[in-house]
Design an enzyme around this catalytic site. Structure first.
Site, short mmCIF file in Angstrom:
data_model
loop_
_atom_site.label_atom_id
_atom_site.label_comp_id
_atom_site.label_asym_id
_atom_site.label_seq_id
_atom_site.Cartn_x
_atom_site.Cartn_y
_atom_site.Cartn_z
CE LYS A 188 -7.57 0.20 -5.41
NZ LYS A 188 -6.71 0.71 -5.51
C1 LIG Z 1 -5.45 -0.37 -4.51
C2 LIG Z 1 -5.10 -1.82 -4.49
C3 LIG Z 1 -4.78 -2.25 -3.14
C4 LIG Z 1 -4.09 -1.87 -2.18
O1 LIG Z 1 -4.91 -0.66 -1.75
P1 LIG Z 1 -4.32 0.53 -1.08
O2 LIG Z 1 -5.61 1.29 -0.34
O3 LIG Z 1 -3.62 1.33 -1.92
O4 LIG Z 1 -3.45 0.22 0.37
C5 LIG Z 1 -4.36 -3.93 -3.40
N1 LIG Z 1 -4.65 -4.57 -4.38
C6 LIG Z 1 -5.42 -4.21 -5.41
C7 LIG Z 1 -5.44 -4.75 -6.44
C8 LIG Z 1 -5.37 -2.82 -5.57
O5 LIG Z 1 -6.01 -2.09 -6.67
#
Ligand SMILES: *Cc1c(COP(=O)(O)O)cnc(C)c1O
Length: 391
Positions: A188
């Site tokens: 992210k």
């Molecule tokens: C990264 C992500 C998640 C989940 O996050 P995690 O921290 O990996 O559990 C959920 N939805 C979307 C669209 C994501 O990109």
């Protein structure tokens, strides 16, 4: 399997952890307090300031954050939650985890986000919440979304996992709305390695989130302990929070650099004729409405015009890019066609836009440390590859 990538390989994403951040982590490790403590509190306070003073709590990952949001909204067995099929499967899995039913509706082929007309058409007496997904950081039409929610008395749990620092009409995502969930997973825009945070409406919701993330335990006095509602083990550690605090300090610079690279992509795409080859570009930046944080730069390949066709064209393109030292990602295949969701009755043909885009979508490299010249190389290679593979 393909061979291991060459040394100068350009991945589609790479986290950036500077020396100061590493030093901060060292301090936490040496401090004698390494799990949730002062750094988590400081991180939550800074996040709350970022989101206009709304209550914020952190969790061990973005998926846990969304699960707790569903529990705070009292969503459970018998309830339906409307969401997108072009998302990380966590979005639907957490709905299943709390015992509710994910109801997929089709996407808008231009934004690649939930089609809000389709959302409205899918509302039944069992619908309790809408879970929009801001793919690549692009928000949906937030005025329309909350108008639908108000008229039908629904909760909104925003899967803003990818949308930190994205905006709607100049307002930061998370600074308004109902329950807004972010992820700090390594890919992210800012990361805590793993982690997430939930922006809530009231101190009461925040208190409930604190309980749910640590077994439901309520402590009183020196030795009092009780559980009224069982919770899980979803707390963030001070090590992760120290990384998050350092990353938050870089958020403005990260967003600005990503916007610069996105502009470079649009320029290179024009120079290398991507649109003429039938390659669909993302929606350009539109500061008056939805402003993305450019979490990803995604194109949609014209798979029906390429060798391999809808089933294999993307893999052939990815293989060719890789041979040129370029990584690319798939975010995401349409999750309603995964075996488990098929077992719940979902089939091909139910969500035509999601299915077509899910077959052709490709994430190109975009991360702050990338050079502008990398962008040109990616577009030129993609252009040559698609010309070569054209039917
Ligand atoms: C990264 C992500 C998640 C989940 O996050 P995690 O921290 O990996 O559990 C959920 N939805 C979307 C669209 C994501 O990109």
């Amino acid at each position: 399997m393909t061979a291991s990538p060459p040394q100068d390989f350009l991945p589609f994403v790479r986290p950036q952890i500077d020396a100061d951040t590493i030093a901060e982590v060292g301090k936490v490790l040496a401090s004698g307090w390494i799990t949730s403590g002062p750094r988590v509190q400081a991180f939550e306070a800074e996040l709350s300031a970022l989101f206009g003073g709304r209550p914020v709590r952190t969790f061990s990952n973005g998926s846990a954050t969304m699960e707790i949001a569903l529990r705070i909204a009292d969503i459970g067995p018998g309830d339906e939650v409307i969401t997108s099929s072009i998302t990380w499967v966590a979005t639907a899995n957490v709905v299943l985890t709390v015992g509710a039913r994910p109801v997929f509706v089709d996407i808008d082929p231009v934004t690649r986000n939930l089609d809000l007309d389709a959302v409205e058409a899918a509302i039944t007496p069992r619908t309790r919440a809408i879970m929009p997904v801001y793919l690549s950081g692009l928000p949906v039409d937030m005025d329309r979304l909350y108008d639908i929610a108000r008229r039908h008395d629904l909760r909104v749990i925003e899967d803003a996992a990818q949308a930190i620092d994205s905006r709607w009409q100049g307002r930061r995502i998370g600074a308004f709305g109902d329950l807004v969930s972010f992820s700090f997973q390594a890919n992210k825009n800012i990361t805590t390695i793993e982690g997430g945070c939930l922006v809530m409406n009231t101190p009461g919701e925040a208190t409930r989130a604190e309980r749910l993330r640590l077994q439901g335990v309520v402590r009183t006095g020196f030795d009092g302990m009780d559980v009224e509602e069982p919770g899980g083990k979803f707390n963030l550690t001070d090590v992760n929070a120290a990384i998050g605090l350092a990353q938050l300090g870089q958020l403005d610079a990260v967003t600005a650099r990503r916007a610069e690279l996105a502009r470079a992509y649009f320029d290179s795409a024009a120079r290398t004729g991507l649109a003429g080859l039938g390659i669909e570009l993302p929606l350009p930046l539109d500061p008056a409405h939805a402003t993305t944080n450019w979490h990803m730069f995604q194109v949609v390949l014209p798979t029906e015009r390429l060798q391999g066709g809808p089933a294999q064209a993307r893999a052939l393109v990815m293989e060719a890019l890789r041979a040129h030292g370029i990584g690319a990602g798939v975010h995401y295949p349409p999750i309603h066609l995964f075996s488990y969701f098929r077992s719940l009755g979902w089939r091909e043909g139910m969500l035509p836009h999601a299915e077509r885009i899910g077959r052709g979508i490709l994430t190109l490299p975009l991360f702050p440390a990338m050079r502008d010249a990398d962008v040109e190389r990616v577009c030129a290679t993609l252009s040559e590859t698609c010309k070569r593979l054209s039917l």
